[in-house]
Write a protein that holds these residues in place. Structure first.
Motif, mmCIF file in Angstrom:
data_model
loop_
_atom_site.group_PDB
_atom_site.id
_atom_site.type_symbol
_atom_site.label_atom_id
_atom_site.label_comp_id
_atom_site.label_asym_id
_atom_site.label_seq_id
_atom_site.Cartn_x
_atom_site.Cartn_y
_atom_site.Cartn_z
ATOM 1 N N GLY A 93 0.801 -1.210 0.000
ATOM 2 C CA GLY A 93 0.000 0.000 0.000
ATOM 3 C C GLY A 93 0.841 1.271 0.000
ATOM 4 O O GLY A 93 0.451 2.276 0.590
ATOM 5 N N VAL A 94 2.017 1.204 -0.643
ATOM 6 C CA VAL A 94 2.902 2.370 -0.759
ATOM 7 C C VAL A 94 3.188 2.627 -2.238
ATOM 8 O O VAL A 94 2.818 1.828 -3.094
ATOM 9 C CB VAL A 94 4.223 2.175 0.025
ATOM 10 C CG1 VAL A 94 3.947 1.939 1.505
ATOM 11 C CG2 VAL A 94 5.059 1.036 -0.550
ATOM 12 N N GLY A 95 3.890 3.711 -2.514
ATOM 13 C CA GLY A 95 4.228 4.049 -3.895
ATOM 14 C C GLY A 95 5.513 3.389 -4.367
ATOM 15 O O GLY A 95 6.232 2.749 -3.596
ATOM 16 N N LEU A 96 5.781 3.564 -5.656
ATOM 17 C CA LEU A 96 6.950 2.984 -6.318
ATOM 18 C C LEU A 96 7.734 4.079 -7.028
ATOM 19 O O LEU A 96 7.147 4.956 -7.668
ATOM 20 C CB LEU A 96 6.499 1.942 -7.353
ATOM 21 C CG LEU A 96 7.560 1.434 -8.338
ATOM 22 C CD1 LEU A 96 8.548 0.521 -7.627
ATOM 23 C CD2 LEU A 96 6.899 0.709 -9.501
ATOM 24 N N ILE A 97 9.055 4.014 -6.928
ATOM 25 C CA ILE A 97 9.932 4.871 -7.722
ATOM 26 C C ILE A 97 10.708 3.969 -8.663
ATOM 27 O O ILE A 97 11.377 3.030 -8.220
ATOM 28 C CB ILE A 97 10.917 5.661 -6.845
ATOM 29 C CG1 ILE A 97 10.175 6.575 -5.879
ATOM 30 C CG2 ILE A 97 11.873 6.477 -7.726
ATOM 31 C CD1 ILE A 97 11.069 7.253 -4.861
ATOM 32 N N GLU A 98 10.605 4.245 -9.950
ATOM 33 C CA GLU A 98 11.372 3.492 -10.948
ATOM 34 C C GLU A 98 12.735 4.154 -11.123
ATOM 35 O O GLU A 98 12.820 5.349 -11.385
ATOM 36 C CB GLU A 98 10.645 3.493 -12.290
ATOM 37 C CG GLU A 98 11.432 2.774 -13.370
ATOM 38 C CD GLU A 98 10.765 2.868 -14.733
ATOM 39 O OE1 GLU A 98 10.740 1.851 -15.432
ATOM 40 O OE2 GLU A 98 10.288 3.963 -15.093
ATOM 41 N N ILE A 99 13.789 3.367 -10.956
ATOM 42 C CA ILE A 99 15.138 3.853 -11.245
ATOM 43 C C ILE A 99 15.371 3.659 -12.733
ATOM 44 O O ILE A 99 15.287 2.542 -13.243
ATOM 45 C CB ILE A 99 16.212 3.073 -10.464
ATOM 46 C CG1 ILE A 99 16.010 3.228 -8.965
ATOM 47 C CG2 ILE A 99 17.600 3.542 -10.865
ATOM 48 C CD1 ILE A 99 16.974 2.411 -8.133
ATOM 49 N N ARG A 100 15.646 4.749 -13.418
ATOM 50 C CA ARG A 100 15.928 4.682 -14.849
ATOM 51 C C ARG A 100 17.407 4.431 -15.064
ATOM 52 O O ARG A 100 18.247 4.923 -14.312
ATOM 53 C CB ARG A 100 15.507 5.977 -15.534
ATOM 54 C CG ARG A 100 14.055 6.376 -15.325
ATOM 55 C CD ARG A 100 13.061 5.343 -15.835
ATOM 56 N NE ARG A 100 13.218 5.050 -17.223
ATOM 57 C CZ ARG A 100 12.520 5.597 -18.208
ATOM 58 N NH1 ARG A 100 11.581 6.479 -17.945
ATOM 59 N NH2 ARG A 100 12.736 5.265 -19.457
ATOM 60 N N LYS A 101 17.732 3.685 -16.124
ATOM 61 C CA LYS A 101 19.122 3.363 -16.457
ATOM 62 C C LYS A 101 19.537 4.113 -17.723
ATOM 63 O O LYS A 101 18.836 4.045 -18.733
ATOM 64 C CB LYS A 101 19.285 1.863 -16.703
ATOM 65 C CG LYS A 101 18.962 0.998 -15.513
ATOM 66 C CD LYS A 101 19.106 -0.466 -15.886
ATOM 67 C CE LYS A 101 18.643 -1.378 -14.771
ATOM 68 N NZ LYS A 101 18.720 -2.795 -15.147
ATOM 69 N N ASP A 102 20.670 4.789 -17.635
ATOM 70 C CA ASP A 102 21.236 5.481 -18.799
ATOM 71 C C ASP A 102 20.184 6.273 -19.564
ATOM 72 O O ASP A 102 20.002 6.087 -20.764
ATOM 73 C CB ASP A 102 21.949 4.487 -19.731
ATOM 74 C CG ASP A 102 23.200 3.931 -19.086
ATOM 75 O OD1 ASP A 102 23.842 4.650 -18.317
ATOM 76 O OD2 ASP A 102 23.531 2.764 -19.355
ATOM 77 N N ASP A 103 19.500 7.174 -18.864
ATOM 78 C CA ASP A 103 18.409 7.940 -19.454
ATOM 79 C C ASP A 103 18.856 8.951 -20.507
ATOM 80 O O ASP A 103 18.057 9.413 -21.293
ATOM 81 C CB ASP A 103 17.621 8.661 -18.350
ATOM 82 C CG ASP A 103 16.169 8.292 -18.396
ATOM 83 O OD1 ASP A 103 15.818 7.381 -19.148
ATOM 84 O OD2 ASP A 103 15.387 8.916 -17.676
ATOM 85 N N GLY A 104 20.133 9.311 -20.502
ATOM 86 C CA GLY A 104 20.648 10.217 -21.519
ATOM 87 C C GLY A 104 20.232 11.654 -21.301
ATOM 88 O O GLY A 104 19.735 12.031 -20.248
ATOM 89 N N PRO A 105 20.386 12.472 -22.310
ATOM 90 C CA PRO A 105 20.145 13.905 -22.172
ATOM 91 C C PRO A 105 18.670 14.287 -22.050
ATOM 92 O O PRO A 105 18.355 15.429 -21.774
ATOM 93 C CB PRO A 105 20.743 14.490 -23.450
ATOM 94 C CG PRO A 105 20.707 13.380 -24.437
ATOM 95 C CD PRO A 105 20.869 12.112 -23.639
#
Length: 198
Positions: A93-105
């Motif tokens: 019942g909590v939120g999620l943060i997605e870690i992005r990989k090599d998102d670039g500029p």
């Protein structure tokens, strides 16, 4: 049977399903491609996502590795960590943060928090990040992923949590393949399986 009784019976059925050990189901639906001496051997975990019973039980099982930790948010690296993280977050019942990989500029560096990882299982140094606004100081963070091997991505995520002023609870993973006990301790890694069991 009243609607309330039906709902209570269904809740009991779900709890008993979650309580059964998931280990055997994970082993049953796991495949390895290539033989044990093949350097290009790889883990095929797609059976875990295809089996509805396993999929339904993964969120509660991973959350159950840290039963009294009280996370306020789940952190999952793209892509499998995000899939699993969403299951755990929904269960808690909590939120999620997605870690992005090599998102670039494309990602604005002023509004994003970044860390570069030590070498991962493919000997890559990845740039990990997420928008700063998603993780304020004081949050209690549970990291979730399918596999931990070198610990590179988990170390990068741990650094992001520290940079945010948040509290790292630990890493809940399906498979622990770490060879360094120090990393397991420092990252507070708990798993459903060890690599040697596969």
């Amino acid at each position: 049977m009243t609607d309330q009784n039906k709902a209570a019976a269904e809740a009991r059925r779900r709890r008993s399903t979650v309580a059964r050990p998931i280990r055997e189901e994970l082993l049953r639906t796991y495949r390895s491609q290539g033989d044990r001496t093949d350097e290009s051997r790889w883990a095929d975990v797609t059976g875990w996502w295809r089996d509805a019973t396993v999929l339904a039980r993964l969120g509660p099982a991973l959350a159950g590795l840290f039963p009294d930790s009280g996370p306020t948010v789940v952190l999952g690296p793209q892509s499998r960590g995000t899939l699993l993280g969403a299951l755990v977050a929904a269960h808690l019942g909590v939120g999620l943060i997605e870690i992005r990989k090599d998102d670039g500029p494309a990602a604005d560096s002023e509004s994003w928090r970044y860390r570069t990882t030590p070498p991962d299982y493919r000997d890559r140094h990845l740039r990990l990040g997420f928008p700063k606004r998603l993780l304020p100081a004081g949050e209690r963070v549970l990291f979730v992923d399918d596999w931990i091997d070198t610990g590179g991505q988990a170390l990068g995520a741990h650094g992001l949590v520290e940079d945010s002023g948040a509290h790292w609870i630990g890493a809940a993973v399906i498979v622990d393949a770490l060879t360094e006990p120090r990393l397991r301790r420092d990252l507070a890694v708990k798993s459903l399986l060890r690599n040697k069991e596969l």
